[in-house]
Design a protein around this motif. Structure first.
Motif, mmCIF file in Angstrom:
data_model
loop_
_atom_site.group_PDB
_atom_site.id
_atom_site.type_symbol
_atom_site.label_atom_id
_atom_site.label_comp_id
_atom_site.label_asym_id
_atom_site.label_seq_id
_atom_site.Cartn_x
_atom_site.Cartn_y
_atom_site.Cartn_z
ATOM 1 N N LEU A 1 -5.019 6.091 3.323
ATOM 2 C CA LEU A 1 -4.398 7.500 3.997
ATOM 3 C C LEU A 1 -4.815 8.660 2.971
ATOM 4 O O LEU A 1 -5.267 9.716 3.393
ATOM 5 C CB LEU A 1 -2.887 7.486 3.785
ATOM 6 C CG LEU A 1 -2.252 8.447 4.605
ATOM 7 C CD1 LEU A 1 -2.494 8.151 6.189
ATOM 8 C CD2 LEU A 1 -0.725 8.245 4.508
ATOM 9 N N LEU A 2 -4.949 8.364 1.790
ATOM 10 C CA LEU A 2 -5.498 9.418 0.645
ATOM 11 C C LEU A 2 -6.915 9.586 0.844
ATOM 12 O O LEU A 2 -7.277 10.835 0.775
ATOM 13 C CB LEU A 2 -5.011 8.985 -0.938
ATOM 14 C CG LEU A 2 -5.617 9.807 -1.928
ATOM 15 C CD1 LEU A 2 -5.135 11.288 -1.742
ATOM 16 C CD2 LEU A 2 -5.640 9.162 -3.385
ATOM 17 N N ARG A 3 -7.787 8.564 1.008
ATOM 18 C CA ARG A 3 -9.078 8.716 1.362
ATOM 19 C C ARG A 3 -9.336 9.551 2.589
ATOM 20 O O ARG A 3 -10.254 10.493 2.760
ATOM 21 C CB ARG A 3 -9.918 7.252 1.488
ATOM 22 C CG ARG A 3 -11.340 7.286 1.603
ATOM 23 C CD ARG A 3 -11.890 6.043 1.741
ATOM 24 N NE ARG A 3 -11.464 5.299 2.568
ATOM 25 C CZ ARG A 3 -11.399 5.062 3.785
ATOM 26 N NH1 ARG A 3 -12.332 6.050 4.440
ATOM 27 N NH2 ARG A 3 -10.960 4.257 4.761
ATOM 28 N N LEU A 4 -8.533 9.250 3.763
ATOM 29 C CA LEU A 4 -8.857 9.983 4.988
ATOM 30 C C LEU A 4 -8.559 11.600 4.645
ATOM 31 O O LEU A 4 -8.993 12.373 5.221
ATOM 32 C CB LEU A 4 -8.135 9.607 5.872
ATOM 33 C CG LEU A 4 -8.343 8.190 6.422
ATOM 34 C CD1 LEU A 4 -7.267 7.612 7.470
ATOM 35 C CD2 LEU A 4 -9.816 7.874 7.184
ATOM 36 N N ARG A 5 -7.279 11.704 3.876
ATOM 37 C CA ARG A 5 -7.143 13.214 3.545
ATOM 38 C C ARG A 5 -8.397 13.754 2.759
ATOM 39 O O ARG A 5 -8.940 14.857 3.058
ATOM 40 C CB ARG A 5 -5.824 13.241 2.641
ATOM 41 C CG ARG A 5 -4.678 13.362 3.155
ATOM 42 C CD ARG A 5 -3.395 13.432 2.293
ATOM 43 N NE ARG A 5 -3.445 14.818 1.564
ATOM 44 C CZ ARG A 5 -3.028 14.871 0.273
ATOM 45 N NH1 ARG A 5 -2.411 13.972 -0.153
ATOM 46 N NH2 ARG A 5 -3.216 15.845 -0.217
#
Length: 67
Positions: A21-25
């Motif tokens: 989720l952090l990487r996609l952000r």
């Protein structure tokens, strides 16, 4: 838009890790205002509230493009 789910709830519902989720952000796939918002004003690192339905739609569109 329903920004009512914590990061943990979002990860569990979508069956992805918090790192994903952090990487996609960071990659700009998930954007503030469309997919999430900060839940506290004036807090240095406020918790985020997520719109699971919009995140799911975006990830589904992204998956279809990559196939």
């Amino acid at each position: 838009m329903a920004y009512s789910h914590s990061t943990r709830e979002t990860c569990e519902a979508l069956r992805i890790s918090d790192r994903t989720l952090l990487r996609l952000r960071r990659e700009g796939v998930l954007r503030a205002g469309d997919h999430f918002r900060a839940s506290g004003a004036g807090i240095r690192k406020p918790p985020l509230l997520w719109n699971i339905e919009e995140v799911e739609r975006t990830l589904a569109r992204r998956s279809r493009r990559e196939l």
